[in-house]
Design a protein around this motif. Structure first.
Motif, PDB file in Angstrom:
ATOM      1  N   THR A 127       0.835  -1.206   0.000  1.00 21.10           N
ATOM      2  CA  THR A 127       0.000   0.000   0.000  1.00 21.10           C
ATOM      3  C   THR A 127       0.867   1.253   0.000  1.00 21.10           C
ATOM      4  N   PHE A 128       1.864   1.300   0.871  1.00 20.33           N
ATOM      5  CA  PHE A 128       2.718   2.477   0.952  1.00 20.33           C
ATOM      6  C   PHE A 128       3.628   2.598  -0.269  1.00 20.33           C
ATOM      7  N   ALA A 129       4.070   1.470  -0.805  1.00 23.10           N
ATOM      8  CA  ALA A 129       4.897   1.522  -2.017  1.00 23.10           C
ATOM      9  C   ALA A 129       4.110   2.134  -3.167  1.00 23.10           C
ATOM     10  N   ILE A 130       2.844   1.751  -3.296  1.00 21.13           N
ATOM     11  CA  ILE A 130       1.985   2.278  -4.371  1.00 21.13           C
ATOM     12  C   ILE A 130       1.680   3.753  -4.147  1.00 21.13           C
ATOM     13  N   LEU A 131       1.374   4.132  -2.896  1.00 19.87           N
ATOM     14  CA  LEU A 131       1.073   5.531  -2.592  1.00 19.87           C
ATOM     15  C   LEU A 131       2.259   6.439  -2.904  1.00 19.87           C
ATOM     16  N   PHE A 132       3.444   6.022  -2.496  1.00 18.43           N
ATOM     17  CA  PHE A 132       4.636   6.822  -2.771  1.00 18.43           C
ATOM     18  C   PHE A 132       4.934   6.865  -4.272  1.00 18.43           C
ATOM     19  N   LEU A 133       4.689   5.755  -4.959  1.00 16.34           N
ATOM     20  CA  LEU A 133       4.904   5.733  -6.402  1.00 16.34           C
ATOM     21  C   LEU A 133       3.960   6.698  -7.104  1.00 16.34           C
ATOM     22  N   LEU A 134       2.690   6.703  -6.708  1.00 17.57           N
ATOM     23  CA  LEU A 134       1.716   7.615  -7.325  1.00 17.57           C
ATOM     24  C   LEU A 134       2.088   9.071  -7.068  1.00 17.57           C
ATOM     25  N   LEU A 135       2.473   9.392  -5.835  1.00 14.86           N
ATOM     26  CA  LEU A 135       2.864  10.764  -5.515  1.00 14.86           C
ATOM     27  C   LEU A 135       4.126  11.164  -6.275  1.00 14.86           C
ATOM     28  N   THR A 136       5.041  10.228  -6.422  1.00 20.07           N
ATOM     29  CA  THR A 136       6.265  10.525  -7.172  1.00 20.07           C
ATOM     30  C   THR A 136       5.950  10.797  -8.635  1.00 20.07           C
ATOM     31  N   VAL A 184       3.101  12.055  -9.890  1.00 18.73           N
ATOM     32  CA  VAL A 184       2.475  13.371 -10.060  1.00 18.73           C
ATOM     33  C   VAL A 184       3.484  14.495  -9.824  1.00 18.73           C
ATOM     34  N   HIS A 185       4.423  14.282  -8.920  1.00 20.09           N
ATOM     35  CA  HIS A 185       5.486  15.274  -8.711  1.00 20.09           C
ATOM     36  C   HIS A 185       6.368  15.375  -9.951  1.00 20.09           C
ATOM     37  N   THR A 186       6.675  14.225 -10.543  1.00 19.04           N
ATOM     38  CA  THR A 186       7.500  14.216 -11.742  1.00 19.04           C
ATOM     39  C   THR A 186       6.792  14.929 -12.888  1.00 19.04           C
ATOM     40  N   HIS A 187       5.497  14.689 -13.028  1.00 17.34           N
ATOM     41  CA  HIS A 187       4.710  15.350 -14.078  1.00 17.34           C
ATOM     42  C   HIS A 187       4.734  16.864 -13.896  1.00 17.34           C
ATOM     43  N   LYS A 188       4.560  17.317 -12.664  1.00 18.62           N
ATOM     44  CA  LYS A 188       4.563  18.757 -12.406  1.00 18.62           C
ATOM     45  C   LYS A 188       5.941  19.355 -12.658  1.00 18.62           C
ATOM     46  N   THR A 189       6.976  18.630 -12.291  1.00 10.80           N
ATOM     47  CA  THR A 189       8.342  19.115 -12.523  1.00 10.80           C
ATOM     48  C   THR A 189       8.626  19.262 -14.011  1.00 10.80           C
ATOM     49  N   LEU A 190       8.221  18.274 -14.799  1.00 12.19           N
ATOM     50  CA  LEU A 190       8.436  18.335 -16.246  1.00 12.19           C
ATOM     51  C   LEU A 190       7.598  19.447 -16.875  1.00 12.19           C
ATOM     52  N   PHE A 217      13.738  15.964  -4.528  1.00 17.15           N
ATOM     53  CA  PHE A 217      12.478  15.596  -3.890  1.00 17.15           C
ATOM     54  C   PHE A 217      11.888  14.366  -4.571  1.00 17.15           C
ATOM     55  N   ILE A 218      11.910  14.352  -5.890  1.00 11.73           N
ATOM     56  CA  ILE A 218      11.408  13.202  -6.647  1.00 11.73           C
ATOM     57  C   ILE A 218      12.233  11.961  -6.344  1.00 11.73           C
ATOM     58  N   THR A 219      13.547  12.135  -6.242  1.00  6.72           N
ATOM     59  CA  THR A 219      14.428  11.016  -5.910  1.00  6.72           C
ATOM     60  C   THR A 219      14.072  10.434  -4.547  1.00  6.72           C
ATOM     61  N   GLY A 220      13.708  11.316  -3.605  1.00  6.47           N
ATOM     62  CA  GLY A 220      13.278  10.840  -2.292  1.00  6.47           C
ATOM     63  C   GLY A 220      12.009  10.015  -2.378  1.00  6.47           C
ATOM     64  N   GLY A 221      11.077  10.421  -3.233  1.00  5.54           N
ATOM     65  CA  GLY A 221       9.850   9.649  -3.422  1.00  5.54           C
ATOM     66  C   GLY A 221      10.127   8.281  -4.016  1.00  5.54           C
ATOM     67  N   ILE A 222      11.049   8.232  -4.982  1.00  3.42           N
ATOM     68  CA  ILE A 222      11.442   6.949  -5.580  1.00  3.42           C
ATOM     69  C   ILE A 222      12.051   6.042  -4.517  1.00  3.42           C
ATOM     70  N   SER A 223      12.895   6.641  -3.670  1.00  6.15           N
ATOM     71  CA  SER A 223      13.552   5.877  -2.605  1.00  6.15           C
ATOM     72  C   SER A 223      12.520   5.296  -1.635  1.00  6.15           C
ATOM     73  N   VAL A 254       4.506  15.028   3.872  1.00  2.03           N
ATOM     74  CA  VAL A 254       5.482  15.956   3.294  1.00  2.03           C
ATOM     75  C   VAL A 254       5.287  16.071   1.787  1.00  2.03           C
ATOM     76  N   MET A 255       5.131  14.930   1.118  1.00  2.00           N
ATOM     77  CA  MET A 255       4.962  14.951  -0.329  1.00  2.00           C
ATOM     78  C   MET A 255       3.646  15.607  -0.733  1.00  2.00           C
ATOM     79  N   LEU A 256       2.595  15.370   0.028  1.00  2.00           N
ATOM     80  CA  LEU A 256       1.291  15.971  -0.268  1.00  2.00           C
ATOM     81  C   LEU A 256       1.322  17.485  -0.065  1.00  2.00           C
ATOM     82  N   VAL A 257       1.874  17.920   1.055  1.00  2.00           N
ATOM     83  CA  VAL A 257       1.941  19.354   1.360  1.00  2.00           C
ATOM     84  C   VAL A 257       2.768  20.091   0.312  1.00  2.00           C
ATOM     85  N   PHE A 258       3.894  19.517  -0.064  1.00  2.00           N
ATOM     86  CA  PHE A 258       4.746  20.166  -1.059  1.00  2.00           C
ATOM     87  C   PHE A 258       4.042  20.248  -2.408  1.00  2.00           C
TER      88      PHE A 258
END
Length: 285
Positions: free
Chosen positions: A24-33, A35-41, A51-57, A248-252
Motif C-alpha cells: 500500500t505504501f509503495a503504491i502511494l509513494f509511487l503515485l505521488l512521485t 504526479v510530482h514528476t509530471h509537475k516538474t516536467l 524531492f522526486i528522488t526521495g519519493g522513488i527511494s 510531506v509529499m502531499l503538502v509540497f
C-alpha cells in the motif's frame, strides 16, 4: 506461509513484515512521485529533482519490505529497505533548502537572510550529503552477524541522525529569522509583491516540522536498540515514518512553489555556487 528465517544464524527481522501495508505504501509513494514528476516536467522546476528522488527511494524501500515478507532470511531486501527508508528525508530537505534560497532571491531579501543565498544551498546540502553518507554507511553494518558490528552500525546511524536534526534545526532557524526581518521591512515600507513568499515559508515550516518529527522518531528507535519497542513492532514505522513522509509529499505538491522558478543561468548558479554577478559578467562578454 511467511515465517521468520535466519541469515547466517541471525534473525534480521523481529517480526514478519506486513505485505499489505508495504505494498500500500509503495503504491502511494509511487503515485505521488509520478504526479510530482509530471509537475516538474510541466513547469521545468528542476530544483525539485532531489524531492522526486526521495519519493522513488520511499517506494523502493516499501517494495523491498513487501519482498521481505516471504524472504525474511534474505539479506538484500532487508538491506535495501533499511537504506531506502533512511535516506528520503535528506533528499526532501535538499529541495527545501533550494526553495528557501529562491524565496530570498525572488523578493530581493538577501540582506535579511542570516545565510546568503549564494551559500545557503551549498552549506545545508553539504550537511545533508554528510548525513546521507553517515547513515548509509551505518545501515551497511546492520545485517552483520556479529553483535558488536551491529552496535557500531547503530552508533553510526545515530550520529548521522543527530547531525541531521542539528542541520535541520539550523535551517528552520534561518527561515524564521528571515521571515521576521523581511515581514518587518514589508510592514515598514508598505511594499507589495506578486510572489506569495509568506505562504511558501509556511509550507517550509510545515514540511520541516514533519521531517524533524520523523528524524526524532528514527533517533529514538536506534537509541533504544534492537530490543526496544520501536524495533520489535512494525506499526511505528508506518505511523511515524511512512505517514509523515506521505504528508510531506502531499503538502509540497499542494503548495508547490512554481513562482520561484529561475532562469537557466540562475539555476546553474545555484548548483555551482557562483554568484549572480559572475554569471552576468560572463553573459556580457
Amino acid at each position: 506461509m511467511p515465517s521468520l528465517e535466519t541469515y547466517k544464524g541471525t534473525y534480521l527481522w523481529e517480526y514478519i513484515p506486513s505485505l499489505a501495508a508495504a505494498l500500500t505504501f509503495a503504491i502511494l509513494f509511487l503515485l505521488l512521485t509520478i504526479v510530482h514528476t509530471h509537475k516538474t516536467l510541466k513547469l521545468q522546476t528542476w530544483y525539485t529533482i532531489p524531492f522526486i528522488t526521495g519519493g522513488i527511494s520511499e517506494s523502493m524501500g516499501y517494495a523491498s519490505r513487501a519482498i521481505a515478507t516471504y524472504h525474511t532470511g534474505s539479506l538484500v531486501p532487508f538491506l535495501l529497505q533499511a537504506i531506502f527508508l533512511l535516506l528520503p528525508p535528506c533528499l526532501f530537505a535538499g529541495t527545501l533548502y533550494m526553495v528557501y534560497s529562491r524565496i530570498v532571491r525572488a523578493v530581493h531579501g538577501e540582506r535579511f537572510s542570516i545565510v546568503s543565498p549564494r551559500w545557503c544551498t551549498r552549506i545545508f546540502v553539504a550537511g545533508d550529503l554528510l548525513c546521507l553518507n553517515i547513515q548509509s554507511t551505518g545501515a551497511g553494518f546492520l545485517p552483520k552477524p556479529k553483535p558488536k558490528l551491529v552496535q557500531i552500525g547503530n552508533a553510526i546511524i545515530i550520529t548521522g541522525l543527530v547531525l541531521q536534526v542539528v542541520v535541520f534545526t539550523g535551517f528552520m532557524w534561518c527561515c524564521v529569522l528571515f521571515h521576521r526581518k523581511f515581514r518587518a521591512d514589508v510592514a515598514a515600507t508598505r511594499r507589495a509583491g506578486e510572489i506569495p513568499w509568506e505562504s511558501v515559508l509556511y509550507m517550509l515550516y510545515g514540511t520541516s516540522v514533519v521531517i524533524s518529527i520523523r528524524n526524532v522518531f528514527r533517533l529514538v528507535e536506534f537509541i533504544t536498540g534492537h530490543g526496544g519497542y520501536l524495533f520489535l513492532n512494525e506499526w511505528p514505522v508506518y505511523v511515524f515514518d511512512g505517514v509523515l513522509m506521505l504528508i510531506v509529499m502531499l503538502v509540497f505538491y499542494i503548495w508547490y512553489p512554481p513562482q520561484l522558478q529561475l532562469d537557466g543561468t540562475e539555476s546553474m548558479i545555484e548548483l555551482s555556487g557562483e554568484d549572480r554577478a559572475s554569471a552576468e559578467d560572463g553573459q556580457g562578454k
